[in-house]
Motif scaffolding. Structure first.
Motif, short mmCIF file in Angstrom:
data_model
loop_
_atom_site.label_atom_id
_atom_site.label_comp_id
_atom_site.label_asym_id
_atom_site.label_seq_id
_atom_site.Cartn_x
_atom_site.Cartn_y
_atom_site.Cartn_z
N TYR A 292 -7.40 -48.21 4.66
CA TYR A 292 -8.02 -47.32 5.63
C TYR A 292 -8.98 -46.37 4.93
O TYR A 292 -8.66 -45.80 3.89
CB TYR A 292 -6.94 -46.54 6.39
CG TYR A 292 -7.50 -45.53 7.37
CD1 TYR A 292 -8.25 -45.95 8.46
CD2 TYR A 292 -7.29 -44.17 7.20
CE1 TYR A 292 -8.77 -45.03 9.37
CE2 TYR A 292 -7.80 -43.25 8.09
CZ TYR A 292 -8.54 -43.68 9.18
OH TYR A 292 -9.06 -42.77 10.06
N ARG B 15 -10.23 -55.89 8.87
CA ARG B 15 -9.10 -54.97 8.76
C ARG B 15 -8.31 -54.90 10.06
O ARG B 15 -7.08 -54.92 10.06
CB ARG B 15 -9.60 -53.57 8.37
CG ARG B 15 -8.48 -52.59 8.05
CD ARG B 15 -9.05 -51.25 7.65
NE ARG B 15 -9.64 -50.56 8.76
CZ ARG B 15 -8.95 -49.86 9.65
NH1 ARG B 15 -7.63 -49.78 9.57
NH2 ARG B 15 -9.55 -49.25 10.65
N TRP B 16 -9.02 -54.84 11.18
CA TRP B 16 -8.34 -54.78 12.47
C TRP B 16 -7.62 -56.08 12.78
O TRP B 16 -6.54 -56.07 13.37
CB TRP B 16 -9.35 -54.42 13.57
CG TRP B 16 -9.59 -52.95 13.65
CD1 TRP B 16 -10.37 -52.20 12.82
CD2 TRP B 16 -9.02 -52.04 14.58
NE1 TRP B 16 -10.33 -50.89 13.18
CE2 TRP B 16 -9.52 -50.76 14.27
CE3 TRP B 16 -8.17 -52.19 15.66
CZ2 TRP B 16 -9.15 -49.63 14.99
CZ3 TRP B 16 -7.81 -51.05 16.38
CH2 TRP B 16 -8.30 -49.80 16.04
N ARG C 219 -16.17 -55.70 7.56
CA ARG C 219 -14.97 -55.17 6.92
C ARG C 219 -14.01 -54.60 7.96
O ARG C 219 -12.79 -54.84 7.89
CB ARG C 219 -15.35 -54.08 5.92
CG ARG C 219 -14.14 -53.53 5.15
CD ARG C 219 -14.54 -52.44 4.17
NE ARG C 219 -14.97 -51.24 4.84
CZ ARG C 219 -15.36 -50.13 4.20
NH1 ARG C 219 -15.42 -50.12 2.89
NH2 ARG C 219 -15.72 -49.06 4.88
N GLN C 220 -14.53 -53.85 8.92
CA GLN C 220 -13.66 -53.26 9.93
C GLN C 220 -13.03 -54.33 10.82
O GLN C 220 -11.85 -54.25 11.16
CB GLN C 220 -14.44 -52.27 10.79
CG GLN C 220 -14.82 -50.98 10.07
CD GLN C 220 -13.62 -50.24 9.52
OE1 GLN C 220 -12.53 -50.26 10.10
NE2 GLN C 220 -13.81 -49.59 8.38
N TRP D 57 -2.29 -47.81 9.76
CA TRP D 57 -3.71 -48.13 9.57
C TRP D 57 -3.93 -49.18 8.46
O TRP D 57 -4.97 -49.79 8.41
CB TRP D 57 -4.51 -46.89 9.24
CG TRP D 57 -4.85 -46.04 10.42
CD1 TRP D 57 -6.02 -46.04 11.13
CD2 TRP D 57 -4.04 -45.04 11.05
NE1 TRP D 57 -5.97 -45.11 12.14
CE2 TRP D 57 -4.77 -44.47 12.11
CE3 TRP D 57 -2.75 -44.56 10.80
CZ2 TRP D 57 -4.27 -43.48 12.93
CZ3 TRP D 57 -2.24 -43.57 11.60
CH2 TRP D 57 -2.99 -43.04 12.66
N ARG E 255 -20.18 -53.32 6.77
CA ARG E 255 -19.08 -52.45 7.23
C ARG E 255 -18.49 -52.96 8.54
O ARG E 255 -17.28 -52.84 8.75
CB ARG E 255 -19.59 -51.02 7.37
CG ARG E 255 -19.98 -50.39 6.05
CD ARG E 255 -20.13 -48.90 6.17
NE ARG E 255 -20.62 -48.29 4.95
CZ ARG E 255 -20.46 -47.01 4.62
NH1 ARG E 255 -19.80 -46.21 5.44
NH2 ARG E 255 -20.96 -46.53 3.50
N ASP F 278 -13.42 -45.25 12.59
CA ASP F 278 -12.90 -45.95 11.42
C ASP F 278 -13.84 -45.86 10.23
O ASP F 278 -13.43 -46.11 9.10
CB ASP F 278 -12.67 -47.43 11.77
CG ASP F 278 -11.66 -47.58 12.88
OD1 ASP F 278 -10.47 -47.48 12.59
OD2 ASP F 278 -12.06 -47.80 14.04
N ASP F 279 -15.07 -45.51 10.48
CA ASP F 279 -16.06 -45.41 9.40
C ASP F 279 -17.18 -44.49 9.88
O ASP F 279 -17.33 -44.25 11.08
CB ASP F 279 -16.60 -46.80 9.06
CG ASP F 279 -17.13 -46.87 7.62
OD1 ASP F 279 -17.35 -45.82 7.01
OD2 ASP F 279 -17.32 -48.00 7.13
N ILE G 102 -17.41 -47.48 14.51
CA ILE G 102 -18.20 -46.98 13.39
C ILE G 102 -19.19 -45.97 13.95
O ILE G 102 -19.97 -46.28 14.84
CB ILE G 102 -18.97 -48.10 12.67
CG1 ILE G 102 -17.99 -49.09 12.00
CG2 ILE G 102 -19.91 -47.51 11.61
CD1 ILE G 102 -18.68 -50.24 11.30
N PRO H 234 -12.13 -50.96 16.97
CA PRO H 234 -12.92 -50.48 15.84
C PRO H 234 -14.14 -49.66 16.29
O PRO H 234 -14.87 -50.08 17.18
CB PRO H 234 -13.36 -51.76 15.13
CG PRO H 234 -12.42 -52.82 15.60
CD PRO H 234 -12.04 -52.43 16.99
#
Length: 235
Positions: free
Chosen positions: A197, A122-123, A118-119, A193, A115, A100-101, A80, A78
């Motif tokens: 995503y 998600r990962w 969240r990432q 993703w 964030r 990713d962001d 950001i 990840p």
């Protein structure tokens, strides 16, 4: 064993911003490593890579774009990106290079922490699902000179074993499991993703470019105005 897998690397040449980000992450019980340059961060990546990056774009020497590209060429982790640049072109470039962001300064540290969480979630979901949604139940997939062994997580191109990132391996299983089928970028984003995503569908183009560079001659074709497909080469 890599002791830094659960560490978040914070790369920003502004010490005050870096310390503030780290302080808020520490409140949420995250471990961090702070660095002021991309060169220092790249050394860390080569020796003991962290599990996530919060990466400023405007850095002395190598910039954040180049560091992001280098990391993404080697692995999936990840990322950001943070920047004072709020131009849409800059955001798109960061996302296309594999972040990713993208968060524009000044930002709320609480928003950044949200964030980050969240990432990471998600990962984690992506790693758990891995090839389940893309693969038929089989011991391996073979298409022309490409051989994929999902259970062993090994890949071969024309008899030579290849080093692939998780996303590179997963997208190839999608193509090899469905020869000659044309996939849209949106379909590939969902497969690889996940549905949540955040970034641009140009991330697919960047991933395909990396695969083609590693596997010269792979029959992975662009379908104009649609997406990509892998041909089943006859004879």
């Amino acid at each position: 064993m890599n002791n830094n897998r659960e560490v978040i690397a914070v790369v920003d040449d502004d010490e005050n911003i870096r310390n503030l980000i780290e302080a808020y992450l520490h409140k949420e019980n995250f471990r961090t490593i702070g660095m002021g340059s991309a060169e220092e961060a790249w050394d860390l990546w080569r020796t003991d890579p962290p599990g996530m990056w919060v990466l400023d774009i405007m850095l002395p020497g190598m910039d954040g774009y180049e560091l992001c590209r280098r990391i993404r060429d080697e692995a999936e982790v990840p990322i950001i990106m943070i920047s004072a640049k709020d131009n849409e072109v800059d955001k798109i470039l960061g996302l296309e290079l594999g972040s990713d962001d993208y968060l524009v300064k000044p930002f709320s540290p609480r928003e950044l922490v949200a964030r980050v969480k969240r990432q990471l979630k998600r990962w984690e979901r992506m790693q758990k699902s891995n090839t389940e949604t893309a693969l038929p139940a089989s011991a391996g997939l073979e298409l022309g000179g490409l051989l994929l062994l999902p259970e062993e997580r090994r890949s071969f191109w024309q008899g030579e074993e290849m080093e692939l990132t998780s996303k590179e391996f997963l997208i190839l299983t999608v193509f090899a499991g469905h020869p000659n089928r044309a996939f849209t970028r949106e379909e590939l984003l969902a497969y690889v993703w996940g549905d949540d995503y955040f970034g641009s569908d140009r991330a697919v183009d960047h991933l395909i470019k990396r695969i083609r560079k590693k596997m010269d001659g792979l029959p992975l074709e662009s379908v104009w105005g649609h997406g990509y497909r892998m041909r089943e080469v006859q004879g």
